[in-house]
Design an enzyme around this catalytic site. Structure first.
Site, PDB file in Angstrom:
ATOM      1  N   ASP A 224      -1.437  -4.728   7.752  1.00 60.27           N
ATOM      2  CA  ASP A 224      -2.306  -4.025   6.842  1.00 60.27           C
ATOM      3  C   ASP A 224      -3.703  -4.275   6.852  1.00 60.27           C
ATOM      4  O   ASP A 224      -4.061  -5.064   7.926  1.00 60.27           O
ATOM      5  CB  ASP A 224      -1.772  -4.313   5.147  1.00 60.27           C
TER       6      ASP A 224
ATOM      7  N   HIS B  13      -4.665   1.836   6.220  1.00 59.24           N
ATOM      8  CA  HIS B  13      -4.011   0.301   6.113  1.00 59.24           C
ATOM      9  C   HIS B  13      -4.228  -0.483   7.487  1.00 59.24           C
ATOM     10  O   HIS B  13      -3.275  -1.118   7.796  1.00 59.24           O
ATOM     11  CB  HIS B  13      -2.573   0.215   5.749  1.00 59.24           C
TER      12      HIS B  13
ATOM     13  N   GLU C  98      -1.544   6.350   2.093  1.00 54.78           N
ATOM     14  CA  GLU C  98      -2.876   5.966   1.665  1.00 54.78           C
ATOM     15  C   GLU C  98      -3.917   6.030   2.899  1.00 54.78           C
ATOM     16  O   GLU C  98      -4.274   5.169   3.038  1.00 54.78           O
ATOM     17  CB  GLU C  98      -2.728   4.745   0.821  1.00 54.78           C
TER      18      GLU C  98
END
Ligand code: ACM
Length: 539
Positions: free
Chosen positions: A175, A246, A313
């Site tokens: 991440d 990420h 995302e």
């Protein structure tokens, strides 16, 4: 249930009204059929250590473990008479889950690592249990990227999963805030990407910082050990490398992976705070080659059919501003930035399929269309899962409003650093993975369900325990048992069985949130945090 307080609840139990029991004595003769070897190793090792009973070739009492393919995948039948315990599984996994039921029937003491002084007199109630899981994918996501969990902690989580008949560990390995897998061709991913200088405690606008460096990573041998330990417990480890969003930890290690014509990626460190982050991968051929190296090493370690590529995302601002990204959109003829993300994911979809694997990603990967065979983890509510199932894709249901176990269990100043909304044990018990609007054929694409624990605010194994338990026990029943519709579930009956189950968790050393009130060490004065924005609650 006739004093047979099992969690998850089995399909059918017949318990004798009488007091007859099967007594183990000091030594039990363990009969092991072909295919039952892993269950047998677990019985000898784990039940042997907990009880002090010798499970070997001698003894008047007999425990028999064997496979009968007629029973179906992961199913088992457990028959206890005063003379004999028979565990028959539809496959090796079924035998193993039957052995987990035997442990629960032995009593909470069987969940210790060693018998208490003066302990003994182990016995089982005479009974007959027929059992099988509702779903083939009963998952738990552990985010080891935001806060690293040393290997021993992961092995312990696998033990806890096995005790709950959960069978998929989704390991979120990368991440913005950390890269946790050793990659031999690209060593800076862990040399640089595994560490951050400091950590914001709680979400913005928290002004509290933990000024200690945080990090760690698993060597490839560590990961192979985790995979082997899981396989011994009939658990599959599904690894996740999150792309193209990420990814700041990777970009901090190799700045050329980022959008260098838009930001000075060499100045980016490993991210030290939380939230959706604009620093995403550049959509170039060179980046694809780099990640093929990463996934290539990953496939060598993880035998799982499914490989998770994230896909969630991924803000598009940098691609909009980047001449390189815009030229790539034109070159590929994909129209816009969403098309570019879709092309990125499709590349790995094909790449994995060519290697006999299947891609799974977060529901954002639906945007732009998916190749046949790809599967979806539905996290933004049920909608992504419904769309995917209707389009013929397999789905793992893990809607955040129901089964994000980092969301807090209760309000109050004594509770840990807050995140999102309150979701109680009862809320999780009433979670239904299959939405009613799906037809039977569409519902068959819901291959399972998963509870996810993200660790932005969970900085230790104790904090993870507190967030995850006891809710994962309720989730395990949702994933395994054939429960009625949410409103009709026997919550009082589950709570009553939980009284026995808390004693098992205590024996295991799980620091669950007690039914009433927090544990004092969880207090985090000075950290307020802002609840994570989520979509409106599902009704
Ligand atoms: C996610 O929670 N971003 C999958």
């Amino acid at each position: 249930m006739g004093g047979v307080d099992l969690i998850p609840a089995p399909q059918a139990v017949r318990a004798d009204a009488g007091e007859e029991r099967f007594a183990l004595g000091d030594a039990v003769r363990l009969e092991v059929g072909a295919g039952a070897e892993r269950a047998a190793r677990w019985v000898r090792g784990v039940l042997g250590a907990a009880t002090g009973v010798e499970f070997g070739s001698e003894g008047a009492a007999v425990v028999s473990l064997r496979v009968d393919g007629e029973l179906g995948p992961e199913a088992y039948r457990l028959t206890v008479t005063p003379e004999r315990v028979e565990v028959v599984g539809g496959d090796g996994a079924g035998v193993f889950w039957g052995a987990q039921t035997v442990r629960q029937l032995l009593g909470p003491g069987a969940f210790r690592r060693a018998p208490l002084p003066g302990g003994g007199g182990w016995s089982l109630p005479v009974c007959e249990i027929a059992d099988r899981p509702r779903f083939g994918w009963r998952g738990f996501l552990l985010d080891v990227a935001r806060h690293f969990m040393p290997k021993d902690g992961v092995l312990r989580q696998l033990d806890l999963m096995a005790a709950h008949k959960l069978n998929v560990l989704h390991l979120h390995l990368t991440d913005d805030q950390g890269w946790r897998m050793e990659v031999k061709r690209h060593p800076r991913l862990t040399e640089v990407g595994a560490w951050r200088e400091r950590t914001r405690v709680g979400l913005a606008p928290s002004k509290v910082w933990d000024e200690r460096p945080h990090g760690g990573f698993y060597t490839q041998d560590d990961l192979r050990e985790i995979v082997a330990y899981a396989a011994e417990r009939h658990i599959t480890v599904v690894p996740e490398i999150d792309v193209p969003g990420h990814s700041q930890a990777a970009i901090a290690a190799y700045p050329e992976l980022g959008n260098t014509d838009v930001v000075d990626t060499a100045a980016l460190g490993v991210l030290d705070r939380w939230g959706v982050n604009p620093n995403v991968l550049a959509p170039t051929e060179a980046v694809l080659r780099f990640y093929e190296d990463v996934f290539g090493e990953l496939l060598d370690i993880f035998p799982s059919t499914f490989v998770h590529v994230g896909g969630d995302e991924c803000p598009k601002e940098q691609w909009r501003e980047s001449a390189t990204a815009q030229a790539r959109i034109a070159e590929l003829g994909v129209g816009d930035e969403d098309g570019l993300q879709s092309a990125f994911i499709r590349h790995f979809d094909r790449w994995l399929a060519e290697r006999g694997r299947r891609l799974i990603g977060w529901d954002e990967i639906l945007e732009g269309g998916l190749a046949e065979g790809a599967a979806v983890s539905s996290w933004q509510g049920y909608a992504g899962g419904i769309a995917a199932a209707r389009a013929g894709h397999d789905v793992v249901m893990c809607p955040q409003t129901q089964v994000y176990l980092d969301w807090r269990q209760a309000d109050g100043p004594d509770e840990p650093v807050p995140i999102a909304h309150v979701r109680t044990l009862e809320d999780v018990y009433r979670f239904e993975p299959v939405p009613p609007e799906l037809t039977a054929a569409e519902a068959a694409h819901v291959i399972g369900t998963q509870a996810n624990v993200w660790t932005e605010v969970l900085d230790s194994a104790r904090a993870v325990d507190y967030a995850v338990y006891p809710r994962l026990s309720a989730f395990a029943e949702v994933a395994w048992s054939e429960l009625p519709a949410p409103a009709e579930r026997d919550w009082a009956g589950f709570e009553a069985r939980m009284r026995t189950h808390y004693a098992r968790l205590d024996a295991l050393g799980v620091e669950y949130r007690p039914a009433s009130g927090p544990r004092p060490w969880q207090r985090r004065p000075g950290v307020v945090g802002r609840p994570k924005e989520g979509p409106p609650p599902i009704v």
